[in-house]
Design a protein around this motif. Structure first.
Motif, mmCIF file in Angstrom:
data_model
loop_
_atom_site.group_PDB
_atom_site.id
_atom_site.type_symbol
_atom_site.label_atom_id
_atom_site.label_comp_id
_atom_site.label_asym_id
_atom_site.label_seq_id
_atom_site.Cartn_x
_atom_site.Cartn_y
_atom_site.Cartn_z
ATOM 1 N N ASN A 221 0.817 -1.240 0.012
ATOM 2 C CA ASN A 221 0.008 0.003 -0.141
ATOM 3 C C ASN A 221 0.701 1.057 0.062
ATOM 4 O O ASN A 221 1.081 1.917 1.072
ATOM 5 C CB ASN A 221 -0.946 -0.083 1.309
ATOM 6 C CG ASN A 221 -1.855 -0.886 1.149
ATOM 7 O OD1 ASN A 221 -2.416 -1.565 0.147
ATOM 8 N ND2 ASN A 221 -2.274 -1.687 2.032
ATOM 9 N N LYS A 222 1.299 1.563 -1.162
ATOM 10 C CA LYS A 222 2.243 2.603 -1.286
ATOM 11 C C LYS A 222 1.377 4.043 -1.380
ATOM 12 O O LYS A 222 0.381 4.091 -1.789
ATOM 13 C CB LYS A 222 3.106 2.502 -2.574
ATOM 14 C CG LYS A 222 4.221 1.463 -2.611
ATOM 15 C CD LYS A 222 5.138 1.696 -3.921
ATOM 16 C CE LYS A 222 6.109 0.388 -3.909
ATOM 17 N NZ LYS A 222 6.837 0.549 -5.079
ATOM 18 N N PRO A 223 2.053 5.148 -0.638
ATOM 19 C CA PRO A 223 1.308 6.270 -0.589
ATOM 20 C C PRO A 223 0.793 6.734 -2.136
ATOM 21 O O PRO A 223 1.639 6.798 -2.899
ATOM 22 C CB PRO A 223 2.054 7.518 0.011
ATOM 23 C CG PRO A 223 3.180 6.617 0.603
ATOM 24 C CD PRO A 223 3.489 5.259 -0.257
ATOM 25 N N GLN A 224 -0.426 7.392 -2.207
ATOM 26 C CA GLN A 224 -0.753 7.827 -3.574
ATOM 27 C C GLN A 224 -0.923 9.238 -3.230
ATOM 28 O O GLN A 224 -2.061 9.801 -2.463
ATOM 29 C CB GLN A 224 -2.286 7.217 -3.909
ATOM 30 C CG GLN A 224 -1.973 5.799 -4.249
ATOM 31 C CD GLN A 224 -1.024 5.219 -5.422
ATOM 32 O OE1 GLN A 224 -0.987 6.287 -6.498
ATOM 33 N NE2 GLN A 224 -0.342 4.355 -5.230
ATOM 34 N N SER A 225 -0.099 10.254 -3.931
ATOM 35 C CA SER A 225 -0.155 11.704 -3.561
ATOM 36 C C SER A 225 -1.538 12.298 -4.392
ATOM 37 O O SER A 225 -1.703 11.741 -5.844
ATOM 38 C CB SER A 225 1.084 12.170 -4.280
ATOM 39 O OG SER A 225 1.215 11.881 -5.446
ATOM 40 N N LYS A 226 -2.140 13.105 -3.604
ATOM 41 C CA LYS A 226 -3.384 13.618 -4.515
ATOM 42 C C LYS A 226 -3.036 14.870 -5.262
ATOM 43 O O LYS A 226 -2.270 15.704 -4.665
ATOM 44 C CB LYS A 226 -4.510 14.190 -3.223
ATOM 45 C CG LYS A 226 -5.721 14.164 -3.709
ATOM 46 C CD LYS A 226 -6.634 14.470 -2.494
ATOM 47 C CE LYS A 226 -8.164 14.568 -2.790
ATOM 48 N NZ LYS A 226 -9.079 14.858 -1.535
ATOM 49 N N PRO A 227 -3.351 14.731 -6.554
ATOM 50 C CA PRO A 227 -2.843 15.894 -7.458
ATOM 51 C C PRO A 227 -3.667 17.272 -6.906
ATOM 52 O O PRO A 227 -4.562 17.064 -6.142
ATOM 53 C CB PRO A 227 -3.633 15.596 -8.898
ATOM 54 C CG PRO A 227 -3.802 13.982 -8.523
ATOM 55 C CD PRO A 227 -4.081 13.889 -7.146
ATOM 56 N N LYS A 228 -2.879 18.366 -7.061
ATOM 57 C CA LYS A 228 -3.299 19.588 -6.468
ATOM 58 C C LYS A 228 -4.645 20.124 -7.173
ATOM 59 O O LYS A 228 -5.468 20.663 -6.539
ATOM 60 C CB LYS A 228 -2.270 20.802 -6.715
ATOM 61 C CG LYS A 228 -1.091 20.536 -5.935
ATOM 62 C CD LYS A 228 -0.131 21.555 -6.281
ATOM 63 C CE LYS A 228 1.173 21.615 -5.435
ATOM 64 N NZ LYS A 228 2.059 22.692 -5.726
ATOM 65 N N ALA A 229 -4.983 19.556 -8.436
ATOM 66 C CA ALA A 229 -6.059 19.803 -8.743
ATOM 67 C C ALA A 229 -7.491 19.432 -8.255
ATOM 68 O O ALA A 229 -8.599 19.821 -8.313
ATOM 69 C CB ALA A 229 -6.221 19.524 -10.467
ATOM 70 N N GLU A 230 -7.416 18.186 -7.627
ATOM 71 C CA GLU A 230 -8.129 17.583 -6.833
ATOM 72 C C GLU A 230 -8.489 18.016 -5.559
ATOM 73 O O GLU A 230 -9.453 17.672 -4.752
ATOM 74 C CB GLU A 230 -7.828 15.983 -6.877
ATOM 75 C CG GLU A 230 -8.045 15.351 -8.232
ATOM 76 C CD GLU A 230 -7.589 13.848 -7.974
ATOM 77 O OE1 GLU A 230 -7.895 13.539 -6.682
ATOM 78 O OE2 GLU A 230 -7.378 13.210 -9.009
#
Length: 412
Positions: free
Chosen positions: A190-199
């Motif tokens: 379960n690697k971190p999934q960075s949240k795009p700034k647009a979201e």
């Protein structure tokens, strides 16, 4: 073998190696200062020892949130490798120092690089099924305790065979070996999934603001701080307390070792069991019960007049200690904002490091006023305050009768 189990067992052994390595230097640090670094005055050597020992906690307290934030972006395994390899290089350099100031500087640098334990906790908690998290975190805690117990013993034995400087080199090799175990055998699923700034929503809170506004995380941070502060206000002075109680004088070093290790052994044995129990009834219940137990077993330690009852009480105390930090970590795992688990664990680690730093300072300052016996009463009072705080933050709507009914309905 399931991946989460393999990760757990490898990280248990790696964390054992790291904690054992970091505690190898504890028994001989004053002697190293006197014999190798020219601090001939015993009082000055003790002062330097205190500052050098605390330096690691000071810088670790300051930078842990930064490493946690980076961990949520790059992954927890990367942080384990960074910390393990970095600390191994710094510790190897400690074997070449020529003055106490140089050793102090390297200990400060070591704290800046550290972070192996919180990264291991974050990886295990985020890669383990929720219904097994308590058991996994309890077992991981037992590895840390085992390393803490055996580290000083191994360091004392090594000091009889090799020079003090070579012990730093052995420590560095052990830290590098732990990093290689992680590199070769740990798999982060379960690697971190960075949240795009647009979201990101316009008013969405990030970082510390979001964490401290997530209940009950601030209360759990305070709980961790108080646990470490109370423990460290008495632990450094245990040898002096044993000297006061052991009137014969014979086998003094042995009795000190037995008293100090008694709580560690029971913590190591009971941490997985209490973690598994927390998976059944809820970690908040285990935390509350163990806090009550620490109050019950700390008070008589200040009343004993012999070493033997002290050993029994330390063992019973360790049994309760084994359920504290794993329960706190399990609760943090449950309530941490999604994608910010490592940051949350890092802030918790900073709070605990602050307790590790301030506990000995306050305990040392008060020991001359309230005596060594009084330190145990002070620790019991702190744990009582902690118990009431946990009852207020985690069990506010439940009466004691409801809590008891919940426990009786759950099979061990």
């Amino acid at each position: 073998m399931e991946i989460w189990k393999r990760n757990l067992y490898i990280l248990w052994f790696a964390q054992f190696m790291v904690l054992a390595a970091m505690n190898l230097v504890i028994p001989f640090l004053p002697l190293f200062l006197q014999h190798d670094l020219g601090v001939s005055d015993p009082v000055a050597a003790q002062h330097w020892t205190g500052w050098i020992f605390a330096a690691n906690f000071l810088t670790a307290f300051l930078v842990a949130p930064l490493w946690g934030k980076l961990s949520d972006k790059t992954g927890r395994k990367a942080m384990l490798l960074r910390s393990g390899i970095g600390m191994s290089i710094v510790t190897l350099c400690m074997g070449f120092v020529a003055s106490p100031v140089q050793l102090l500087a390297l200990r400060l640098l070591n704290g800046l690089i550290s972070g192996f334990v919180p990264a291991a906790v974050a990886l295990v908690s985020t890669n383990t099924p929720k219904e097994k998290a308590g058991y996994a975190l309890g077992l991981l805690q037992s590895g840390a305790v085992a390393g803490t117990i055996l580290g000083p013993l191994l360091g004392g034995l090594l000091a009889e065979w090799v020079s003090f400087r070579n012990i730093f080199r052995v420590t560095g090799l052990l830290l590098f070996g732990a990093a290689m175990l992680v590199l070769l055998f740990v798999r982060e699923v379960n690697k971190p999934q960075s949240k795009p700034k647009a979201e990101l929503l316009p008013n969405e809170e990030t970082g510390l603001r979001r964490i401290i506004h997530t209940s009950p995380l601030p209360g759990l941070f305070l709980t961790g701080f108080l646990i470490q502060f109370a423990m460290m206000s008495t632990n450094p002075f245990m040898s002096s307390y044993v000297q006061e109680l052991w009137h014969s004088g014979a086998f003094m070093s042995l009795m000190v070792g037995v008293v100090i290790s008694a709580s560690g052994i029971s913590t190591m044995l009971f941490s997985p069991l209490l973690g598994k129990w927390g998976d059944k009834i809820g970690p908040q219940y285990v935390l509350l019960i163990c806090l009550i137990g620490t109050v019950v077993f700390f008070i008589p330690q200040g009343l004993v007049h012999s070493v033997w009852p002290l050993i029994v009480l330390r063992f019973l105390l360790g049994m309760c200690i084994g359920g504290l930090i794993p329960s706190v970590n399990n609760l943090i795992r449950k309530h941490a904002p999604e994608g910010m688990e490592s940051q949350t664990f890092a802030y918790s680690t900073s709070a605990m490091n602050l307790g590790n730093l301030l506990g000995p300072i306050v305990g040392g300052a008060l020991s001359g006023v309230i005596g060594l016996h009084g330190l145990f009463f002070m620790a019991a009072t702190l744990f009582l305050m902690n118990t009431m705080w946990v009852k207020y933050t985690l069990h506010r709507a439940q009466s004691p009768r409801m809590l008891l009914s919940r426990l009786l309905q759950t099979k061990l």
